[in-house]
Structure formats: C-alpha cells, structure tokens
Design a protein around this motif. Structure first.
Motif, PDB file in Angstrom:
ATOM      1  N   PHE A 108       0.853  -1.189   0.000  1.00 31.60           N
ATOM      2  CA  PHE A 108       0.000   0.000   0.000  1.00 31.60           C
ATOM      3  C   PHE A 108       0.889   1.239   0.000  1.00 31.60           C
ATOM      4  CE2 PHE A 108      -2.345   3.395   2.218  1.00 31.60           C
ATOM      5  CZ  PHE A 108      -3.465   3.467   1.391  1.00 31.60           C
ATOM      6  N   VAL A 109       0.504   2.233  -0.828  1.00 32.63           N
ATOM      7  CA  VAL A 109       1.251   3.505  -0.906  1.00 32.63           C
ATOM      8  C   VAL A 109       0.281   4.625  -0.558  1.00 32.63           C
ATOM      9  CG1 VAL A 109       2.526   5.084  -2.436  1.00 32.63           C
ATOM     10  CG2 VAL A 109       2.753   2.598  -2.745  1.00 32.63           C
ATOM     11  N   GLY A 110       0.681   5.527   0.329  1.00 30.38           N
ATOM     12  CA  GLY A 110      -0.212   6.644   0.660  1.00 30.38           C
ATOM     13  C   GLY A 110       0.452   7.678   1.543  1.00 30.38           C
ATOM     14  N   SER A 111      -0.271   8.760   1.739  1.00 30.38           N
ATOM     15  CA  SER A 111       0.192   9.843   2.612  1.00 30.38           C
ATOM     16  C   SER A 111       0.252   9.337   4.051  1.00 30.38           C
ATOM     17  CB  SER A 111      -0.792  11.009   2.530  1.00 30.38           C
ATOM     18  OG  SER A 111      -2.038  10.599   3.067  1.00 30.38           O
ATOM     19  N   THR A 112       0.778  10.143   4.954  1.00 31.87           N
ATOM     20  CA  THR A 112       0.885   9.691   6.347  1.00 31.87           C
ATOM     21  C   THR A 112      -0.490   9.298   6.902  1.00 31.87           C
ATOM     22  OG1 THR A 112       0.921  12.028   6.980  1.00 31.87           O
ATOM     23  CG2 THR A 112       3.017  10.880   6.963  1.00 31.87           C
ATOM     24  N   SER A 113      -1.508  10.118   6.648  1.00 32.83           N
ATOM     25  CA  SER A 113      -2.836   9.800   7.196  1.00 32.83           C
ATOM     26  C   SER A 113      -3.422   8.554   6.525  1.00 32.83           C
ATOM     27  CB  SER A 113      -3.795  10.979   7.061  1.00 32.83           C
ATOM     28  OG  SER A 113      -3.834  11.395   5.735  1.00 32.83           O
ATOM     29  N   ALA A 114      -3.132   8.365   5.238  1.00 33.81           N
ATOM     30  CA  ALA A 114      -3.630   7.172   4.539  1.00 33.81           C
ATOM     31  C   ALA A 114      -2.938   5.914   5.078  1.00 33.81           C
ATOM     32  CB  ALA A 114      -3.407   7.311   3.037  1.00 33.81           C
ATOM     33  N   LEU A 115      -1.649   6.026   5.385  1.00 35.48           N
ATOM     34  CA  LEU A 115      -0.925   4.864   5.942  1.00 35.48           C
ATOM     35  C   LEU A 115      -1.487   4.498   7.310  1.00 35.48           C
ATOM     36  CD1 LEU A 115       2.801   5.754   5.063  1.00 35.48           C
ATOM     37  CD2 LEU A 115       1.238   4.281   3.787  1.00 35.48           C
ATOM     38  N   LEU A 116      -1.775   5.530   8.098  1.00 34.64           N
ATOM     39  CA  LEU A 116      -2.334   5.301   9.432  1.00 34.64           C
ATOM     40  C   LEU A 116      -3.691   4.593   9.315  1.00 34.64           C
ATOM     41  CD1 LEU A 116      -2.392   5.751  12.515  1.00 34.64           C
ATOM     42  CD2 LEU A 116      -3.226   8.068  12.097  1.00 34.64           C
ATOM     43  N   LYS A 117      -4.518   5.109   8.419  1.00 35.92           N
ATOM     44  CA  LYS A 117      -5.857   4.537   8.240  1.00 35.92           C
ATOM     45  C   LYS A 117      -5.764   3.083   7.760  1.00 35.92           C
ATOM     46  CE  LYS A 117     -10.298   5.665   6.255  1.00 35.92           C
ATOM     47  NZ  LYS A 117     -10.938   6.240   5.103  1.00 35.92           N
ATOM     48  N   TYR A 118      -4.849   2.858   6.799  1.00 35.55           N
ATOM     49  CA  TYR A 118      -4.686   1.490   6.266  1.00 35.55           C
ATOM     50  C   TYR A 118      -4.298   0.528   7.388  1.00 35.55           C
ATOM     51  CZ  TYR A 118      -3.008  -2.373   3.383  1.00 35.55           C
ATOM     52  OH  TYR A 118      -2.823  -3.622   2.819  1.00 35.55           O
ATOM     53  N   SER A 119      -3.369   0.984   8.255  1.00 34.57           N
ATOM     54  CA  SER A 119      -2.907   0.094   9.336  1.00 34.57           C
ATOM     55  C   SER A 119      -4.054  -0.223  10.303  1.00 34.57           C
ATOM     56  CB  SER A 119      -1.726   0.727  10.088  1.00 34.57           C
ATOM     57  OG  SER A 119      -2.154   1.807  10.886  1.00 34.57           O
ATOM     58  N   GLN A 120      -5.013   0.699  10.431  1.00 26.68           N
ATOM     59  CA  GLN A 120      -6.149   0.472  11.336  1.00 26.68           C
ATOM     60  C   GLN A 120      -7.188  -0.470  10.718  1.00 26.68           C
ATOM     61  OE1 GLN A 120      -6.422   4.992  12.031  1.00 26.68           O
ATOM     62  NE2 GLN A 120      -7.687   4.123  13.648  1.00 26.68           N
ATOM     63  N   THR A 121      -7.414  -0.295   9.408  1.00 32.36           N
ATOM     64  CA  THR A 121      -8.524  -1.031   8.796  1.00 32.36           C
ATOM     65  C   THR A 121      -8.113  -2.374   8.188  1.00 32.36           C
ATOM     66  OG1 THR A 121      -8.177   0.289   6.813  1.00 32.36           O
ATOM     67  CG2 THR A 121      -9.912   1.034   8.287  1.00 32.36           C
ATOM     68  N   SER A 122      -6.816  -2.542   7.918  1.00 34.46           N
ATOM     69  CA  SER A 122      -6.365  -3.798   7.318  1.00 34.46           C
ATOM     70  C   SER A 122      -6.499  -4.954   8.313  1.00 34.46           C
ATOM     71  CB  SER A 122      -4.885  -3.654   6.909  1.00 34.46           C
ATOM     72  OG  SER A 122      -4.321  -4.923   6.710  1.00 34.46           O
ATOM     73  N   PRO A 123      -6.869  -6.144   7.815  1.00 37.94           N
ATOM     74  CA  PRO A 123      -6.926  -7.304   8.715  1.00 37.94           C
ATOM     75  C   PRO A 123      -5.527  -7.797   9.116  1.00 37.94           C
ATOM     76  CG  PRO A 123      -7.519  -7.914   6.454  1.00 37.94           C
ATOM     77  CD  PRO A 123      -7.342  -6.433   6.464  1.00 37.94           C
ATOM     78  N   LYS A 124      -4.498  -7.309   8.415  1.00 41.71           N
ATOM     79  CA  LYS A 124      -3.122  -7.725   8.744  1.00 41.71           C
ATOM     80  C   LYS A 124      -2.733  -7.278  10.150  1.00 41.71           C
ATOM     81  CE  LYS A 124      -1.498  -9.925   5.140  1.00 41.71           C
ATOM     82  NZ  LYS A 124      -0.511  -9.530   4.183  1.00 41.71           N
ATOM     83  N   LYS A 125      -1.821  -8.042  10.751  1.00 37.82           N
ATOM     84  CA  LYS A 125      -1.427  -7.754  12.144  1.00 37.82           C
ATOM     85  C   LYS A 125      -0.015  -7.179  12.228  1.00 37.82           C
ATOM     86  CE  LYS A 125      -5.012  -9.276  14.534  1.00 37.82           C
ATOM     87  NZ  LYS A 125      -5.904  -8.219  14.995  1.00 37.82           N
TER      88      LYS A 125
END
Ligand code: 13P
Ligand code: SF4
Length: 307
Positions: free
Chosen positions: A208-225
């Motif tokens: 996943f590639v994104g801005s700081t806020s997008a990376l934060l959001k991805y880490s919250q919503t992804s099922p990955k641990k």
C-alpha cells in the motif's frame, strides 16, 4: 511546574492551539490539540478560532498556516526546521526551468517555500495529489515539483505526463531495497506500507502507498497484524496507539540504523515549544504581497480538496 504544566499555562494565556504533524516526537503529539498530515494541518489551521497557532512541524507547514490565517500569530518552535524538498527549489532556478516550457500549469507540492507557491497554479499534498492532478485542464502541460518521486508516482497513477523538478526527501530516499526484501522474508506475514516520497525501487515492494494519514488509516482497517512502515518513524506512535494489538516495524535504511527520523522535524522539542510560547518567537512573518500570491494556489487546493 513541570514543562507540560508550563505549556498548558502558556496555551491558556495566549489563547493558542498546538498543531502537530505525525513526525513530531511522541510527547509533542500527545499534548497537541490536533495531530495530522500536512493537508489536515492546513485545514485545521484555516478553521481555527485561536489567536495563536503553534505549529509543531517544519517551516513550510507553519508558513502555510500563516498564508491561510494572516491575522493570527503563527509560532514555530525552531525556525531552522526546513525541508530538503523546499530547500531544493529556489525561485530563480525554478523560474528559469519553467520558462523553458510552454506556459505550463504548475502543480506544486506543499513542501515548498512561499515564493515558489506564489509562482504556482495549484498546491497539492500527498493525500490529495491524485485529485489535484486529475483537475488540471487536459490541454495543459504540467510542471510538477519539487519531489521527483511523488511526481513519478503520480504520472503512473494518473497516466498524465508531467515535467518534474528533481527534488528529493532525504529521509524517504534512504530506505534500502535489499534490506526491505530481507525484512519481508523474515516477516512474510507483514504488509509493506510506504509514503510516495520513496524511490520507485522501494515502492514496487509496497502493498500500500499513501500519505501519512492514509498509511495510518490502512494500518487500522487492514486485517493484517504486522506492518513494515516506510516513512518517518514518528507515525509509528499513532499507529501503535490506534492498534495496540498490531506490530509495526520501522523500514530499514542505507545507514544501517533503524531511526528514520527527519532531522528537520526533530529540531522541535518540548523545551523549544515552551520557550516559543513564552517568548512569542520564532514567529512566522512574510510580506503581505507574497502571502496574497501564495494564497491563490493554496486556496484552489483547499477548494478542490473539499469538493
Ligand atoms: P504528509 O502530507 O503525508 O503528511 O507528508 C508530509 C511530509 O513532509 C512527508 O515527508
Ligand atoms: Fe521534508 Fe522529508 Fe522531512 Fe518531510 S520527511 S519534512 S519531505 S525532509
């Protein structure tokens, strides 16, 4: 009184708000009224009703706050908190570069000086850049600056050719492809998440590639641990706070150390934050004529982002 009490007292005395970027040290993020990416910081500052905005980030972020809020006092704990991208793009060489093109439409990354913003048609941040590029009239040639890696990434995403200013972020350029591959082998269950200021060789391994806020959001919503995070390490504080059950690994860099800290961002300290509020300086100031010119493309960005 300890330093946190002293900062709280100054905040009350000044009717101030403290606005922090994700790349600030943990203590600053924790006491800030608002923590966000460069776009969210600009939007928050624009709407704020405080008399004083204390910007804990780098100079272009504090200058942006001043450009959208000329009547407010804007303080930055350390005026030396620059940015390699903003430094790489100075008005005279930029104007010369621009003059070689056929009346280009200038899309400028917010990581730039007010003089460069004043020479631009629209500003973008990493979180709205794709939308901004897609808003440029189809018949116009685009000049994008100052980050060549973000520019190349946007060309791939939008299919829109652009002429790129050749600036780089000294933090994101240090991530090392071979070491990332080794870390991926060690942690096959991890997702690699990266900021678009990274080199292409690094981005090609990102899930996943994104801005700081997008990376934060991805880490919250992804099922990955588990995540290998290819951006400044300050963001890990918010990621860990938001997802205490997940594991976040700093991306490996060329120098061998795992401390991917922006040397400019980290000039701000709790002590300097207190002192700047106590003394009312360093304060961001700029000629009104320059501010007005820089405001036009910034306003355009805020309007497109809100649409
Ligand atoms: P964001 O716009 O993603 O917050 O990035 C700002 C920055 O300076 C990245 O290095
Ligand atoms: Fe500039 Fe890079 Fe630091 Fe961001 S991380 S402020 S782009 S030098």
């Amino acid at each position: 009184m300890d330093i946190l009490d002293k900062i709280a007292a100054e905040k009350k005395r000044l009717n101030a708000v403290i606005v922090s970027h994700y790349y600030q040290e943990d203590e600053i993020q924790d006491l800030a009224d608002f923590v966000g990416d460069s776009l969210a910081m600009a939007q928050y500052c624009e709407k704020s009703e405080a008399d004083v905005l204390v910007v804990c980030g780098v100079r272009f972020m504090a200058e942006t706050a001043k450009i959208v809020n000329p009547e407010k006092t804007v303080l930055l704990p350390d005026l030396e908190a620059g940015c390699s991208l903003a430094d790489s793009c100075q008005p005279a060489p930029f104007q010369q570069f621009k003059s070689k093109l056929n009346d280009p439409y200038v899309v400028m990354y917010i990581n730039s000086n007010p003089e460069i913003k004043a020479l631009s048609d629209v500003i973008c941040t990493s979180s709205n850049a794709e939308k901004i590029i897609r808003s440029v009239p189809k018949d116009r040639e685009i000049l994008f600056g100052p980050d060549r890696h973000l520019g190349r990434y946007l060309m791939q995403k939008t299919g829109r050719p652009m002429t790129l200013w050749q600036g780089v972020c000294i933090v994101h350029e240090t991530f090392n492809e071979k070491k990332i591959l080794a870390l991926k082998l060690e942690h096959p269950d991890a997702d690699v998440i990266a900021h678009p200021e990274c080199e292409e060789t690094v981005l090609q391994h990102a899930d996943f590639v994104g801005s700081t806020s997008a990376l934060l959001k991805y880490s919250q919503t992804s099922p990955k641990k588990k995540f290998i995070v290819l951006t400044e390490s300050g963001i890990l504080h918010q990621m860990r706070k938001a997802s205490p059950d997940k594991t976040f690994l700093e991306g490996p860099n060329d120098s061998g150390c795992a401390c991917n800290e922006c040397p400019y961002m980290r000039l701000n300290t709790l002590e300097k934050l207190y002192q700047c509020m106590r003394d009312g300086k360093p304060e961001i100031q700029m000629p009104e004529e320059l501010r007005k010119k820089a405001y036009i493309p910034l306003r355009r960005m805020l309007e497109i982002s809100a649409a």
